[in-house]
Scaffold this motif. Sequence first.
Motif, PDB file in Angstrom:
ATOM      1  N   UNK A  40       6.212  33.061-111.525  1.00  0.00           N
ATOM      2  CA  UNK A  40       5.012  33.192-112.351  1.00  0.00           C
ATOM      3  C   UNK A  40       4.950  32.056-113.360  1.00  0.00           C
ATOM      4  N   UNK A  41       3.818  31.418-113.458  1.00  0.00           N
ATOM      5  CA  UNK A  41       3.680  30.231-114.297  1.00  0.00           C
ATOM      6  C   UNK A  41       4.042  30.499-115.755  1.00  0.00           C
ATOM      7  N   UNK A  42       3.616  31.645-116.280  1.00  0.00           N
ATOM      8  CA  UNK A  42       3.793  31.891-117.714  1.00  0.00           C
ATOM      9  C   UNK A  42       5.249  32.047-118.109  1.00  0.00           C
ATOM     10  N   UNK A  43       6.149  32.275-117.124  1.00  0.00           N
ATOM     11  CA  UNK A  43       7.551  32.494-117.468  1.00  0.00           C
ATOM     12  C   UNK A  43       8.453  31.327-117.107  1.00  0.00           C
ATOM     13  N   UNK A  44       7.915  30.324-116.459  1.00  0.00           N
ATOM     14  CA  UNK A  44       8.777  29.218-116.053  1.00  0.00           C
ATOM     15  C   UNK A  44       9.388  28.536-117.270  1.00  0.00           C
ATOM     16  N   UNK A  45      10.708  28.520-117.314  1.00  0.00           N
ATOM     17  CA  UNK A  45      11.422  27.862-118.395  1.00  0.00           C
ATOM     18  C   UNK A  45      11.463  28.640-119.694  1.00  0.00           C
ATOM     19  N   UNK A  46      10.828  29.847-119.715  1.00  0.00           N
ATOM     20  CA  UNK A  46      10.767  30.603-120.960  1.00  0.00           C
ATOM     21  C   UNK A  46      12.054  31.363-121.225  1.00  0.00           C
ATOM     22  N   UNK A  47      12.528  32.122-120.224  1.00  0.00           N
ATOM     23  CA  UNK A  47      13.697  32.970-120.414  1.00  0.00           C
ATOM     24  C   UNK A  47      14.904  32.532-119.601  1.00  0.00           C
ATOM     25  N   UNK A  48      14.679  31.682-118.632  1.00  0.00           N
ATOM     26  CA  UNK A  48      15.804  31.283-117.799  1.00  0.00           C
ATOM     27  C   UNK A  48      15.414  30.051-116.995  1.00  0.00           C
ATOM     28  N   UNK A  49      16.413  29.379-116.497  1.00  0.00           N
ATOM     29  CA  UNK A  49      16.176  28.289-115.552  1.00  0.00           C
ATOM     30  C   UNK A  49      16.550  28.811-114.183  1.00  0.00           C
ATOM     31  N   UNK A  50      15.543  29.257-113.407  1.00  0.00           N
ATOM     32  CA  UNK A  50      15.877  29.957-112.168  1.00  0.00           C
ATOM     33  C   UNK A  50      16.486  29.047-111.120  1.00  0.00           C
ATOM     34  N   UNK A  51      16.331  27.737-111.273  1.00  0.00           N
ATOM     35  CA  UNK A  51      16.980  26.834-110.318  1.00  0.00           C
ATOM     36  C   UNK A  51      18.492  26.890-110.474  1.00  0.00           C
ATOM     37  N   UNK A  52      18.949  27.219-111.682  1.00  0.00           N
ATOM     38  CA  UNK A  52      20.391  27.352-111.919  1.00  0.00           C
ATOM     39  C   UNK A  52      20.870  28.770-111.650  1.00  0.00           C
ATOM     40  N   UNK A  53      20.091  29.752-112.097  1.00  0.00           N
ATOM     41  CA  UNK A  53      20.532  31.137-112.005  1.00  0.00           C
ATOM     42  C   UNK A  53      20.057  31.854-110.754  1.00  0.00           C
ATOM     43  N   UNK A  54      19.070  31.278-110.080  1.00  0.00           N
ATOM     44  CA  UNK A  54      18.552  31.901-108.871  1.00  0.00           C
ATOM     45  C   UNK A  54      17.179  32.509-109.097  1.00  0.00           C
ATOM     46  N   UNK A  55      16.325  32.556-108.063  1.00  0.00           N
ATOM     47  CA  UNK A  55      15.013  33.192-108.169  1.00  0.00           C
ATOM     48  C   UNK A  55      15.156  34.643-108.617  1.00  0.00           C
ATOM     49  N   UNK A  56      14.309  35.068-109.546  1.00  0.00           N
ATOM     50  CA  UNK A  56      14.454  36.350-110.215  1.00  0.00           C
ATOM     51  C   UNK A  56      13.181  37.172-110.045  1.00  0.00           C
ATOM     52  N   UNK A  57      13.350  38.493-109.932  1.00  0.00           N
ATOM     53  CA  UNK A  57      12.224  39.403-109.752  1.00  0.00           C
ATOM     54  C   UNK A  57      12.490  40.669-110.544  1.00  0.00           C
ATOM     55  N   UNK A  58      11.508  41.115-111.317  1.00  0.00           N
ATOM     56  CA  UNK A  58      11.635  42.372-112.057  1.00  0.00           C
ATOM     57  C   UNK A  58      10.521  43.307-111.610  1.00  0.00           C
ATOM     58  N   UNK A  59      10.914  44.484-111.075  1.00  0.00           N
ATOM     59  CA  UNK A  59       9.961  45.411-110.458  1.00  0.00           C
ATOM     60  C   UNK A  59       9.950  46.728-111.246  1.00  0.00           C
ATOM     61  N   UNK A  60       8.778  47.150-111.745  1.00  0.00           N
ATOM     62  CA  UNK A  60       8.731  48.454-112.425  1.00  0.00           C
ATOM     63  C   UNK A  60       8.939  49.587-111.431  1.00  0.00           C
ATOM     64  N   UNK A  61       9.699  50.594-111.839  1.00  0.00           N
ATOM     65  CA  UNK A  61       9.931  51.764-110.988  1.00  0.00           C
ATOM     66  C   UNK A  61       8.828  52.762-111.310  1.00  0.00           C
ATOM     67  N   UNK A  62       7.806  52.791-110.450  1.00  0.00           N
ATOM     68  CA  UNK A  62       6.620  53.607-110.703  1.00  0.00           C
ATOM     69  C   UNK A  62       6.763  54.981-110.064  1.00  0.00           C
ATOM     70  N   UNK A  63       6.018  55.935-110.629  1.00  0.00           N
ATOM     71  CA  UNK A  63       6.025  57.281-110.075  1.00  0.00           C
ATOM     72  C   UNK A  63       5.133  57.375-108.841  1.00  0.00           C
ATOM     73  N   UNK A  64       5.416  58.340-107.996  1.00  0.00           N
ATOM     74  CA  UNK A  64       4.537  58.704-106.886  1.00  0.00           C
ATOM     75  C   UNK A  64       4.252  60.202-107.005  1.00  0.00           C
ATOM     76  N   UNK A  65       2.970  60.620-107.127  1.00  0.00           N
ATOM     77  CA  UNK A  65       1.827  59.730-107.299  1.00  0.00           C
ATOM     78  C   UNK A  65       1.791  59.175-108.718  1.00  0.00           C
ATOM     79  N   UNK A  66       1.106  58.029-108.864  1.00  0.00           N
ATOM     80  CA  UNK A  66       0.979  57.378-110.166  1.00  0.00           C
ATOM     81  C   UNK A  66      -0.276  57.913-110.844  1.00  0.00           C
ATOM     82  N   UNK A  67      -0.091  58.807-111.815  1.00  0.00           N
ATOM     83  CA  UNK A  67      -1.252  59.452-112.434  1.00  0.00           C
ATOM     84  C   UNK A  67      -1.280  59.199-113.932  1.00  0.00           C
ATOM     85  N   UNK A  68      -2.510  59.125-114.462  1.00  0.00           N
ATOM     86  CA  UNK A  68      -2.739  59.038-115.905  1.00  0.00           C
ATOM     87  C   UNK A  68      -1.952  57.919-116.576  1.00  0.00           C
ATOM     88  N   UNK A  69      -1.776  56.807-115.861  1.00  0.00           N
ATOM     89  CA  UNK A  69      -1.072  55.662-116.441  1.00  0.00           C
ATOM     90  C   UNK A  69       0.279  56.058-117.034  1.00  0.00           C
TER      91      UNK A  69
END
Length: 546
Positions: free
Chosen positions: A275-304
């Motif tokens: 994601x463009x907005x995070x490049x170089x902000x919190x980490x250098x992913x070329x050194x640490x590796x490509x990173x992904x953060x995924x929210x653990x959402x409920x099923x069903x996802x209701x009422x936000x």
Amino acid sequence: MGNILIIEDEKNFSSFVCKMLEPYHSCFIASEWEEAIEVLAERKIDIALVDLRLPKVSGKNIVEMLSAEYPEIIPIIITAYENDWKETEAYSYGVYRYLIKGSFNPNELHKVVNNAMLEKMERSKNLILEKELKTWDKTLTGILQKQRIISSKIPYNQGDQHKEDIGRISKKLDKKIDLELLGNSNATEDIINVIGELASKESLDEVLDHVIWFIKKITDAIRISIMLLSDDGEYLYIKKAMGLSSDIIKGTKIKIGEKIAGKAFSNRKIISSSDRIFRGTYFNYKEKGPFLSIPIMNIPDVNNEKPIGVINITRKSTDSAFNEKEKRALFKIVRTFSIAIKSELRKIEIEKNSINTLILISNVLEAKDPYTRGHSERVGDYAFKIALKLGYLQEDSKFLKYAGNLHDIGKINIPDSILLKNGPLTEDEYNIMKKHPIASKEMVSHISLFRKIQGVFLHHHERMDGRGYPDGIAGNEIETGARILAVADAYDAMTSNRPYRNALSNEEAISRLISGKGTQFDPDCVDALIEVINDELTLHNTNQIK
């Protein structure tokens, strides 16, 4: 290049803005909402520049209608009256920026519009993902219902029929879930099997271990961490991880909305190193590796409803960033696993209520005797602090605190004639008293949170030299938690008044604990308690114990 709708009743200003943008974008002008509706009917608009003070329908109402009816359009406010609508409220309706007439130059306008186009692309991806997830949730619900039937005690021939049904669903799912992109040709079959396996797990730790194992299997990640929301809802902490040091696991706390994991949680969407907005902000992913953060959402996802937590995945530094298909596939997988995780969290919540009920009973029990009132609560506090000094995770230390609060709950079976006796106990009475650890263990045996630490209740009166009770075990045969509780229990007992003696001073109590190192008490636990006591003395500007 994008399609820009300018909703502005001052023709000179709208023409001026249009000229600034037209070399790079297509502009359409409307002086009021009715004209804007005509443009929206004919053109696919990406960004709407909206003035607040407009005839008939205000800019504020226009933005609200755009948010409801055209969520894919990115609104930007351009106004001379900044107090007409609070920025914070405007942002809640999806407004990207709030520009004041006369205070921005062409370069700034271009920058804002270009960044808004990138945001538009991101929102479009999320809308596609949401549609896919609705289909996925419906299909997943069917799978889970079939899996529950198979897992239940039903006639063999019916079970075979349900397995065939799941097989058919599996083939359909192969077209819906892009797991093959993760290098696993049998991924859909695997995930159905994992759903069944997760249902058979007996604790949150077992569920999370299995989730990490499966994600590792399909991504070949070098680091995976599962972060859950703290009890106060203020931060995320690492509950389970692979590839991280114990210091990082213990020390990591991320506030909601901060850093990548906190933003993935609060925004309820995947955030990655690509994601463009995070490049170089919190980490250098070329050194640490490509990173992904995924929210653990409920099923069903209701009422936000808030997510349960986040799962962070890091690939090898030589790998390329996660692409969009991989992100969608992993989001669906994590969404699937959220059912099992949420189920275990609910069980924990129910069991905590059960624990609180037992603590209340324990407090009532202690209230009979003014000399022991508050003893268990203090033992729990000491056990918690000792555990932290010995390197326990905060969440694990909390279970020892609960154990300390309940370590004497089994005394409810001891007759008051023995429990409240002012003089020394006879041998027969003492033998009855020595049964209370067994009763304590039995009274908490139904609570799965205590399954791994039942020995703490049973063995908190054992000694390092094997001369304790009820089992007479020694040294490392005694669980660490029980050794911690033994020190906490003895210290509080010595520093409290009893019918047959006054409370000992801190110095005398510590001296007795030190003299019992290696025979009655674990030396490390005694040293940890001394650190705890010195911390408290320092806090109250009292001389420390040497």
